[in-house]
Motif scaffolding. Sequence first.
Motif, short mmCIF file in Angstrom:
data_model
loop_
_atom_site.label_atom_id
_atom_site.label_comp_id
_atom_site.label_asym_id
_atom_site.label_seq_id
_atom_site.Cartn_x
_atom_site.Cartn_y
_atom_site.Cartn_z
N PHE A 12 6.58 5.84 0.98
CA PHE A 12 7.72 5.20 0.30
C PHE A 12 8.70 4.60 1.30
CE2 PHE A 12 11.19 5.82 -3.16
CZ PHE A 12 10.97 4.54 -3.63
N VAL A 13 8.16 3.81 2.22
CA VAL A 13 8.99 3.14 3.23
C VAL A 13 9.09 1.65 2.95
CG1 VAL A 13 9.15 2.53 5.68
CG2 VAL A 13 8.51 4.86 5.00
N HIS A 14 7.95 0.97 2.83
CA HIS A 14 7.97 -0.48 2.66
C HIS A 14 8.74 -0.92 1.42
CE1 HIS A 14 5.31 -1.32 5.95
NE2 HIS A 14 4.32 -0.62 5.44
N GLU A 15 8.62 -0.14 0.34
CA GLU A 15 9.26 -0.54 -0.91
C GLU A 15 10.78 -0.57 -0.78
OE1 GLU A 15 5.80 2.25 -2.10
OE2 GLU A 15 7.11 1.89 -0.37
N ARG A 16 11.33 0.20 0.15
CA ARG A 16 12.78 0.26 0.34
C ARG A 16 13.26 -0.61 1.49
NH1 ARG A 16 13.67 6.74 -0.16
NH2 ARG A 16 11.88 6.73 1.24
N ASP A 17 12.31 -1.10 2.28
CA ASP A 17 12.67 -1.95 3.43
C ASP A 17 12.38 -3.43 3.20
OD1 ASP A 17 13.45 0.29 4.76
OD2 ASP A 17 11.68 0.42 6.06
N PRO A 26 8.71 -1.83 -7.61
CA PRO A 26 10.14 -1.48 -7.56
C PRO A 26 10.41 0.01 -7.52
CG PRO A 26 9.51 -2.34 -9.72
CD PRO A 26 8.37 -2.61 -8.81
N ASP A 27 9.56 0.81 -8.11
CA ASP A 27 9.74 2.27 -8.10
C ASP A 27 8.80 2.94 -7.11
OD1 ASP A 27 11.72 2.22 -10.14
OD2 ASP A 27 10.12 1.93 -11.62
N GLY A 28 8.11 2.16 -6.31
CA GLY A 28 7.20 2.71 -5.31
C GLY A 28 5.74 2.61 -5.72
N ALA A 47 4.97 12.79 -4.70
CA ALA A 47 5.63 13.37 -3.52
C ALA A 47 5.77 12.26 -2.49
CB ALA A 47 4.81 14.53 -2.96
N THR A 48 6.85 12.30 -1.72
CA THR A 48 7.10 11.27 -0.72
C THR A 48 7.54 11.88 0.61
OG1 THR A 48 9.39 10.98 -1.48
CG2 THR A 48 7.73 9.53 -2.44
N LEU A 49 7.47 11.05 1.63
CA LEU A 49 7.71 11.48 3.00
C LEU A 49 9.06 12.16 3.20
CD1 LEU A 49 6.71 11.29 6.03
CD2 LEU A 49 8.05 9.16 6.14
N ASP A 50 10.12 11.62 2.59
CA ASP A 50 11.47 12.09 2.89
C ASP A 50 11.89 13.31 2.08
OD1 ASP A 50 11.74 10.85 0.48
OD2 ASP A 50 13.33 9.46 1.11
N GLU A 51 11.02 13.83 1.24
CA GLU A 51 11.33 15.07 0.53
C GLU A 51 11.13 16.26 1.48
OE1 GLU A 51 9.37 15.50 -3.30
OE2 GLU A 51 9.06 13.33 -3.36
N PRO A 52 11.79 17.39 1.19
CA PRO A 52 11.54 18.58 2.01
C PRO A 52 10.06 18.92 2.06
CG PRO A 52 13.43 18.93 0.56
CD PRO A 52 12.81 17.62 0.14
N GLU A 53 9.55 19.16 3.26
CA GLU A 53 8.13 19.42 3.48
C GLU A 53 7.27 18.27 2.95
OE1 GLU A 53 6.89 23.68 3.09
OE2 GLU A 53 8.83 23.87 2.08
N HIS A 54 7.85 17.06 2.98
CA HIS A 54 7.18 15.84 2.49
C HIS A 54 6.73 15.99 1.04
CE1 HIS A 54 7.42 14.91 6.65
NE2 HIS A 54 6.29 15.48 7.03
N GLY A 55 7.37 16.87 0.31
CA GLY A 55 7.00 17.09 -1.09
C GLY A 55 5.72 17.89 -1.26
N LEU A 56 5.13 18.34 -0.15
CA LEU A 56 3.84 19.03 -0.20
C LEU A 56 4.02 20.51 0.16
CD1 LEU A 56 1.69 16.23 1.46
CD2 LEU A 56 1.96 16.74 -0.99
#
Length: 250
Positions: A12-17, A26-28, A47-56
């Motif tokens: 979930f990086v490109h969609e926000r950059d 628009p929502d990823g 789950a996405t990268l910037d969540e705690p423990e990458h959501g995993l």
Amino acid sequence: MTSPTITVWNEFVHERDSDVVADIYPDGIHAVIADALEEHGFETQTATLDEPEHGLTEDVLDDTDVLTWWGHAAHDQVDDHIVERVKERVLDGMGLLVLHSAHYSKIFKSLMGTTCSLKWREAAERERLWIVEPSHPIVSGLDDDYIELEEAEMYGERFDVPAPETLVFNSWFEGGEVFRSGCCYRRGAGKVFYFRPGHETYPVYHDESIQQVLANACEWAAAGENQPSPTYGNADPIEDIDTSDDRTVH
């Protein structure tokens, strides 16, 4: 039988950059994939990268039958201990779908044991994904001998991965290259499917045929309820033999 639970992971990086990517997703990317899989009858979570423990977290992975993985710009930001956690779940039987540029993800490279390198080109060129194993469940419900995408990023051979146990798709690109685009593997008790399409600046995951393949692949990769568990470690003999030898160092 309970419907498999699918966790859709996306950095979930490109969609926000990028406005170009945000216009398409628009929502990823994860939201589009999760919605499509839900429409095919799966229980989904994201789950996405910037969540705690990458959501995993361990709880999330314990509740996951199949994990789909999309990454591109932030492979190096994925914590190694999370990669090992995911790998152990795959070896224990969780399915894994590796999508497009996630060929360079830490988890895929770890499971393959190779560089997973390839040739590439961004020219919005046509791609035909030829079905080379028409009896495979991953292509169930597709009407034609190939899927055609009007705009795609080219991936070309040599693709530095182990020979797939089953090759489901082989791509041809308008510029002339070919690529092994649908590769099935088993690692431990888990099934792994690499599926090439999905560049972030093209609306690939909105394509109904691509969504059908993703749904089929999740069904294929999900561990069955009655899947046998192999036995490891010290074993009693099947036949009557002398077990008195004491030259062990264990």
